[in-house]
Design an enzyme around this catalytic site. Structure first.
Site, PDB file in Angstrom:
ATOM      1  N   HIS A 310      69.100  54.785   7.089  1.00 14.81           N
ATOM      2  CA  HIS A 310      69.648  55.318   8.341  1.00 14.81           C
ATOM      3  C   HIS A 310      69.953  56.800   8.152  1.00 14.81           C
ATOM      4  CE1 HIS A 310      72.147  55.691  11.941  1.00 14.81           C
ATOM      5  NE2 HIS A 310      71.583  54.582  12.334  1.00 14.81           N
ATOM      6  N   ASP A 368      68.932  46.664  12.514  1.00 11.88           N
ATOM      7  CA  ASP A 368      67.668  45.962  12.815  1.00 11.88           C
ATOM      8  C   ASP A 368      67.273  44.948  11.756  1.00 11.88           C
ATOM      9  OD1 ASP A 368      66.920  49.086  14.060  1.00 11.88           O
ATOM     10  OD2 ASP A 368      66.914  47.289  15.310  1.00 11.88           O
TER      11      ASP A 368
HETATM   12  C1  SDX Z   1      67.909  52.593  14.505  1.00  7.24           C
HETATM   13  O1  SDX Z   1      69.965  57.076  14.778  1.00  7.24           O
HETATM   14  C2  SDX Z   1      70.477  55.931  15.075  1.00  7.24           C
HETATM   15  O2  SDX Z   1      71.674  55.798  15.243  1.00  7.24           O
HETATM   16  C3  SDX Z   1      69.481  54.796  15.253  1.00  7.24           C
HETATM   17  C4  SDX Z   1      70.066  53.412  15.480  1.00  7.24           C
HETATM   18  C5  SDX Z   1      70.771  53.322  16.805  1.00  7.24           C
HETATM   19  O3  SDX Z   1      71.618  52.423  16.966  1.00  7.24           O
HETATM   20  O4  SDX Z   1      70.397  54.084  17.738  1.00  7.24           O
HETATM   21  O5  SDX Z   1      70.975  53.086  14.443  1.00  7.24           O
HETATM   22  C6  SDX Z   1      68.962  52.351  15.524  1.00  7.24           C
HETATM   23  O6  SDX Z   1      66.945  53.224  14.817  1.00  7.24           O
HETATM   24  C7  SDX Z   1      68.135  52.112  13.096  1.00  7.24           C
HETATM   25  C8  SDX Z   1      66.997  52.551  12.118  1.00  7.24           C
HETATM   26  C9  SDX Z   1      65.821  51.601  12.331  1.00  7.24           C
HETATM   27  N1  SDX Z   1      64.638  52.059  11.604  1.00  7.24           N
HETATM   28  C10 SDX Z   1      64.231  51.424  10.493  1.00  7.24           C
HETATM   29  O7  SDX Z   1      64.811  50.483   9.968  1.00  7.24           O
HETATM   30  C11 SDX Z   1      62.904  51.961   9.945  1.00  7.24           C
HETATM   31  C12 SDX Z   1      63.014  52.139   8.428  1.00  7.24           C
HETATM   32  N2  SDX Z   1      63.932  53.234   8.150  1.00  7.24           N
HETATM   33  C13 SDX Z   1      63.375  54.555   7.871  1.00  7.24           C
HETATM   34  O8  SDX Z   1      62.244  54.841   8.653  1.00  7.24           O
HETATM   35  C14 SDX Z   1      64.445  55.645   7.804  1.00  7.24           C
HETATM   36  O9  SDX Z   1      65.451  55.169   7.007  1.00  7.24           O
HETATM   37  C15 SDX Z   1      65.051  56.179   9.098  1.00  7.24           C
HETATM   38  C16 SDX Z   1      64.016  56.612  10.072  1.00  7.24           C
HETATM   39  C17 SDX Z   1      65.922  55.149   9.729  1.00  7.24           C
HETATM   40  C18 SDX Z   1      65.923  57.381   8.714  1.00  7.24           C
HETATM   41  O10 SDX Z   1      65.053  58.385   8.302  1.00  7.24           O
HETATM   42  P1  SDX Z   1      65.618  59.782   7.728  1.00  7.24           P
HETATM   43  O11 SDX Z   1      67.066  59.942   7.950  1.00  7.24           O
HETATM   44  O12 SDX Z   1      64.701  60.858   8.215  1.00  7.24           O
HETATM   45  O13 SDX Z   1      65.482  59.586   6.177  1.00  7.24           O
HETATM   46  P2  SDX Z   1      64.274  60.080   5.314  1.00  7.24           P
HETATM   47  O14 SDX Z   1      62.998  59.553   5.885  1.00  7.24           O
HETATM   48  O15 SDX Z   1      64.421  61.543   5.082  1.00  7.24           O
HETATM   49  O16 SDX Z   1      64.536  59.282   3.957  1.00  7.24           O
HETATM   50  C19 SDX Z   1      65.231  59.852   2.864  1.00  7.24           C
HETATM   51  C20 SDX Z   1      64.575  59.213   1.639  1.00  7.24           C
HETATM   52  C21 SDX Z   1      63.065  59.453   1.574  1.00  7.24           C
HETATM   53  O17 SDX Z   1      62.677  59.378   0.216  1.00  7.24           O
HETATM   54  P3  SDX Z   1      62.519  60.769  -0.645  1.00  7.24           P
HETATM   55  O18 SDX Z   1      61.586  61.640   0.162  1.00  7.24           O
HETATM   56  O19 SDX Z   1      63.913  61.323  -0.764  1.00  7.24           O
HETATM   57  O20 SDX Z   1      61.930  60.304  -1.966  1.00  7.24           O
HETATM   58  O21 SDX Z   1      64.757  57.785   1.698  1.00  7.24           O
HETATM   59  C22 SDX Z   1      63.477  57.166   1.799  1.00  7.24           C
HETATM   60  C23 SDX Z   1      62.489  58.233   2.257  1.00  7.24           C
HETATM   61  O22 SDX Z   1      61.182  57.937   1.813  1.00  7.24           O
HETATM   62  N3  SDX Z   1      63.586  56.078   2.793  1.00  7.24           N
HETATM   63  C24 SDX Z   1      63.045  54.881   2.672  1.00  7.24           C
HETATM   64  C25 SDX Z   1      63.458  54.159   3.810  1.00  7.24           C
HETATM   65  N4  SDX Z   1      64.230  54.937   4.574  1.00  7.24           N
HETATM   66  C26 SDX Z   1      64.303  56.138   3.935  1.00  7.24           C
HETATM   67  N5  SDX Z   1      62.221  54.342   1.724  1.00  7.24           N
HETATM   68  C27 SDX Z   1      61.832  53.061   1.925  1.00  7.24           C
HETATM   69  N6  SDX Z   1      62.207  52.295   2.981  1.00  7.24           N
HETATM   70  C28 SDX Z   1      63.007  52.813   3.942  1.00  7.24           C
HETATM   71  N7  SDX Z   1      63.366  52.068   4.988  1.00  7.24           N
END
Ligand code: SDX
Length: 427
Positions: A310, A368
């Protein structure tokens, strides 16, 4: 994190220019640097892809403490609201700032009931969709079409008319959602029933077969009602900030909700519940968990653990904990507490939370992660999961729209870093 003492901070550019910027503090004493004068006074801009460190507005609706995993709606913890109030109370709280008295709740409920029916022309419009169209596409199109019935009625400069428009959308979104689902089954829609509550009405409209009376199980009604509360609002998430961006141009509230629906649909946002269930089904059983964990950790693999991570929560999403309990309770009533997907999700969560990759990046289950399993147990198909999220979040979108329209705002017009061609002539 470095703390700047109010009321200002100074930045020094490499050419020695000193920039002095005012600061603001929020209710919890967090510091915000006001960069709005950067370009007009100093000819420079800030750069923040994904707006990770940028506040786009001031708001009094919802607060998240990502480090502690707390979520407040108008100051009340989500755990207390989920336990002690229904979604109608929570909608009233988000829209107007206080929990309703008995009389206020009665009047609000009556307004919702009175506005939940849908114009017959929209039923015809829905028939133009193929039965296998994604329900989000039908919902999005229908909300856009809905605006055509009110273009003369609402003057968004009148506060009372804005409140009525917000109630219209909150009242009609479940009916439109259920119509989309019934259409996908080739069935005619079931109209809302005056004597039913918000969640009960939706389940009835969703599952009722004309000619046979469907009465939803009271625990399923309570489970869905709580799920709606958990999804109602969440600060400036991608869909809510999209609603605000469209509202900043003076667009009508129906168009604003269309922007929210479009943003919510994505698998990185509201589409994650559907994507998470599909992921669990693809993993199949615990013997495959390690393979998927490896994929999630591989920077060259676009696979992400759906329902994990998140932007704001760097600790457990409090909604995920409540969702996990709802899941357990619903499966128990169904005599299915050993549901393989629920067991798999619990094992996946345990393994991930013991893995350095997830621990170092503070990746925890979000709202989720369990919601798909419980919605599936409630008899709701995966392609309707984001629609359920949208029904709940329409209240949050409308609360933010009302708050924005009641305050001073400017059109959203971000800058960019241009890396294209220098000026060149056509020869
Ligand atoms: C919702 O914003 C809100 O409030 C949203 C929400 C709401 O109520 O409105 O809470 C609802 O959308 C919840 C989130 C649902 N999405 C998912 O579950 C999809 C999986 N999650 C990821 O796509 C991600 O965690 C996000 C999109 C939720 C957040 O992305 P960010 O903040 O841009 O984080 P990032 O991509 O910069 O990640 C930081 C690191 C990265 O690795 P490095 O580059 O540092 O090596 O963490 C890793 C990412 O690759 N990472 C994950 C991951 N989420 C982040 N690696 C594997 N699996 C994951 N799920």
């Amino acid at each position: 994190m470095k703390q700047y003492e109010p009321p200002f901070v100074t930045l020094t550019l490499s050419d020695g220019t000193t920039i002095k910027l005012a600061t603001k503090r929020d209710r919890f004493d967090r510091v915000f640097i006001d960069t709005s004068v950067l370009f007009s006074q100093y000819g420079v801009c800030a750069y923040d892809v994904g707006l990770q460190s940028t506040a786009i507005c001031q708001s009094a609706i919802t607060f998240i403490n990502g480090e502690k995993g707390t979520l407040l709606y108008r100051g009340y913890p989500i755990e207390q609201l989920a336990e002690q109030h229904d979604f109608t109370d929570v909608s009233y709280l988000l829209l107007y700032g206080e929990r309703p008295t008995g009389k206020e709740k009665e009047q609000f409920t009556e307004k919702i009931r009175h506005n939940s029916a849908i114009q017959s022309e929209l039923h015809l419009f829905l028939n133009s969709f193929q039965h296998d169209a994604h329900p989000m596409s039908m919902l999005l199109a229908n909300v856009a079409a809905l605006s055509s019935f009110y273009q003369q009625d609402f003057d968004i400069n009148q506060p009372e008319q804005r409140k009525l428009a917000a109630v219209q959308l909150i009242a009609k979104i479940p009916t439109l959602a259920a119509m989309a689902y019934q259409h996908s089954l080739g069935r005619s829609p079931t109209p809302p029933q005056d004597e039913m509550g918000y969640a009960e009405n939706f389940l009835h409209m969703l599952h009722n077969v004309p000619g046979k009376q469907y009465t939803p199980h009271p625990l399923f009604v309570k489970a869905l009602d709580t799920i709606l509360t958990l999804h109602a609002d969440h600060e400036q998430n991608a869909s809510t900030s999209s609603v605000r961006a469209v509202a900043s141009t003076g667009s009508n509230p129906f168009a604003c909700v269309c922007a929210g629906l479009a943003a919510l649909w994505g698998p990185a946002h509201g589409g994650a519940n559907e994507a998470c269930l599909k992921m669990l089904q693809a993993i199949g059983d615990e013997s495959h968990i390690d393979t998927y964990i490896k994929r999630a950790k591989n920077p060259d693999d676009p696979f992400r653990l759906m329902g994990f991570g998140h932007r704001v929560y760097k600790y457990y999403d409090p909604r995920a904990k409540i969702m996990q309990k709802i899941c357990h309770d619903v499966l128990k009533v169904l005599g299915n507490q050993n549901d393989p997907l629920f067991k798999l999700a619990n094992s996946l969560e345990k393994i991930a939370l013991e893995d350095d990759y997830f621990v170092e990046r503070k990746l925890y289950p979000n709202v989720d992660f369990y919601s798909g399993i419980v919605l599936k147990a409630l008899g709701i198909p995966a392609n309707m999961f984001t629609v359920i999220f949208a029904i709940a979040r329409t209240t949050g979108w409308m609360a933010h729209w009302l708050e924005m329209m009641d305050s001073s705002y400017r059109i959203n017009r971000p800058r960019q870093i241009y890396l294209g061609f220098p000026q060149r002539d056509i020869t």
